[in-house]
Design a protein around this motif. Structure first.
Motif, short mmCIF file in Angstrom:
data_model
loop_
_atom_site.label_atom_id
_atom_site.label_comp_id
_atom_site.label_asym_id
_atom_site.label_seq_id
_atom_site.Cartn_x
_atom_site.Cartn_y
_atom_site.Cartn_z
N ASN A 1 0.84 -1.20 0.00
CA ASN A 1 0.00 0.00 0.00
C ASN A 1 0.88 1.26 0.00
N PRO A 2 0.68 2.16 -0.98
CA PRO A 2 1.56 3.33 -1.06
C PRO A 2 1.48 4.22 0.18
N GLU A 3 0.33 4.23 0.85
CA GLU A 3 0.19 5.12 2.01
C GLU A 3 0.87 4.55 3.25
N TYR A 4 0.68 3.25 3.46
CA TYR A 4 1.18 2.65 4.70
C TYR A 4 2.43 1.80 4.52
N GLY A 5 2.70 1.36 3.27
CA GLY A 5 3.76 0.40 3.02
C GLY A 5 5.15 0.83 3.48
N PRO A 6 5.63 2.01 3.02
CA PRO A 6 7.01 2.38 3.32
C PRO A 6 7.29 2.45 4.82
N GLU A 7 6.38 3.05 5.58
CA GLU A 7 6.60 3.18 7.02
C GLU A 7 6.55 1.82 7.71
N LEU A 8 5.60 1.00 7.26
CA LEU A 8 5.46 -0.33 7.87
C LEU A 8 6.72 -1.16 7.62
N ARG A 9 7.24 -1.06 6.41
CA ARG A 9 8.45 -1.82 6.06
C ARG A 9 9.60 -1.43 7.00
N GLU A 10 9.75 -0.13 7.20
CA GLU A 10 10.82 0.36 8.05
C GLU A 10 10.64 -0.12 9.49
N TRP A 11 9.40 0.02 9.97
CA TRP A 11 9.12 -0.39 11.35
C TRP A 11 9.33 -1.89 11.53
N LEU A 12 8.86 -2.68 10.53
CA LEU A 12 8.98 -4.14 10.63
C LEU A 12 10.46 -4.55 10.66
N SER A 13 11.28 -3.95 9.79
CA SER A 13 12.70 -4.33 9.76
C SER A 13 13.33 -4.02 11.10
N GLN A 14 13.00 -2.84 11.64
CA GLN A 14 13.55 -2.45 12.94
C GLN A 14 13.10 -3.45 14.02
N ARG A 15 11.82 -3.76 13.98
CA ARG A 15 11.22 -4.66 14.98
C ARG A 15 11.89 -6.03 14.91
N LEU A 16 12.13 -6.50 13.67
CA LEU A 16 12.71 -7.83 13.51
C LEU A 16 14.18 -7.83 13.92
N SER A 17 14.88 -6.74 13.64
CA SER A 17 16.30 -6.74 14.04
C SER A 17 16.42 -6.58 15.55
N ASP A 18 15.51 -5.84 16.19
CA ASP A 18 15.50 -5.75 17.66
C ASP A 18 15.26 -7.14 18.25
N ALA A 19 14.30 -7.87 17.64
CA ALA A 19 13.93 -9.19 18.18
C ALA A 19 15.09 -10.17 18.03
N ALA A 20 15.93 -9.97 16.99
CA ALA A 20 17.04 -10.91 16.74
C ALA A 20 18.20 -10.69 17.69
N ARG A 21 18.22 -9.54 18.33
CA ARG A 21 19.35 -9.22 19.22
C ARG A 21 19.37 -10.04 20.49
#
Ligand code: UTP
Length: 298
Positions: free
Chosen positions: A278-298
């Motif tokens: 989704n052009p409205e929500y996609g970019p921010e969600l992608r960024e948040w998800l990557s951050q969330r996943l890398s935090d979880a992997a730590r």
């Protein structure tokens, strides 16, 4: 693929109890849960319209009238949005009622998918030689499966179902087709169906998806079946009866993706998948998800 003339009416059964989504489904029909901002049933109605359907028969229960409400227009809301110049929202509000002519059939009690489809019989016209049935908790991607199924009915007659090729180790979660090849790749003749077989006992790796193009004869078969698995009238039992009686049944193997919206895990995947695009929500969600996943992997 261009729309077909093989069917005009699409039936969407939406009268189930949605127990896997409790407690939400105490008061909110699961068919109205939003995939990003659009209820799943609207996505499925759009798919039916794209394939050439003109009428949508929504099977609901007396407690779930809001499902049909989604396909009615809201002149008051439309006026408010128009007055405020909210044209994009206005378009969204008008989309569902504009897709096709929606009607309601009531299933008083959730007695099974076969029973739900039979409840739509009084809504059919004489012109309905075949009907499409779309399960609103199964998103089949990309759209187009129904059009391919209609081509197969034009050639072989009878009823046509939709299958996914599933890894054998996962097959025991599905209804599985017993098939013979035809002269066309990904079009198979169905000899029978087995519900949730063990991987080694499965007759194939082709599992049923929630799209059906059913000859009108299915309604007579539905009258003649008795309750099967879970004490419910199963649509697949009516199809099995048709096969037994020599009625042609084929499957089209759909090479694409799928989301099972019937359980919270599958629903979340679909929501994330659609939101990322989704052009409205996609970019921010992608960024948040990557951050969330890398935090979880730590
Ligand atoms: P499901 O089995 O996925 O839905 O049926 P359910 O029964 O509502 O969900 P759970 O298993 O309790 O969580 C597939 C579709 O068929 C409809 C459902 O609304 C769903 O869209 N259905 C099912 C009916 O309309 N009537 C029924 O008696 C059963």
């Amino acid at each position: 693929m261009s729309p077909t003339t093989a069917f005009r009416t699409a039936i969407v059964p939406a009268a189930g109890l949605g127990t896997r989504f409790l407690p939400t489904t105490k008061s909110v029909p699961k068919e109205l849960l939003p995939v990003v901002d659009t209820p799943a049933i609207e996505l499925v109605a759009a798919e039916a319209a794209e394939a050439g359907a003109e009428r949508l028969v929504i099977v609901t229960s007396p407690e779930k009238s809001s499902v049909a409400g989604h396909f009615q227009s809201r002149p008051d809301l439309e006026q408010t949005l128009a007055d405020r110049g909210k044209t994009a929202l206005l378009e969204k509000v008008r989309r569902a009622p504009g897709l096709l002519q929606a009607e309601v059939a009531i299933q008083e009690q959730a007695l099974g998918l076969g029973h739900a489809v039979a409840c739509a019989r009084p809504n059919l016209t004489e012109a309905d030689d075949a009907v499409a049935v779309l399960l609103p908790d199964d998103l089949v991607l990309p759209t187009g499966a129904l059009t391919a199924m209609a081509r197969v009915r034009e050639r072989f007659g009878g009823s046509v179902l939709c299958a996914f090729d599933i890894p054998r180790e996962q097959i025991s979660a599905y209804g599985v087709f017993d098939v013979d090849p035809t002269d066309t790749d990904d079009v198979l003749r169905v000899k029978g169906m087995v519900e949730k077989p063990a991987p080694e006992a499965a007759p194939s790796t082709f599992a049923a998806a929630g799209r059906y193009l059913l000859d009108r004869a299915v309604f007579d078969a539905l009258d003649r079946i008795t309750p099967g698995a879970g004490g419910e009238l199963q649509l697949t039992d009516a199809v099995a009866l048709l096969i037994e009686e020599g009625h042609p049944v084929h499957v089209v193997v759909h090479r694409g993706g799928r989301h099972d919206l019937g359980n919270p895990g599958g629903f979340l995947r679909a929501a994330v998948d659609f939101a990322l695009e989704n052009p409205e929500y996609g970019p921010e969600l992608r960024e948040w998800l990557s951050q969330r996943l890398s935090d979880a992997a730590r």
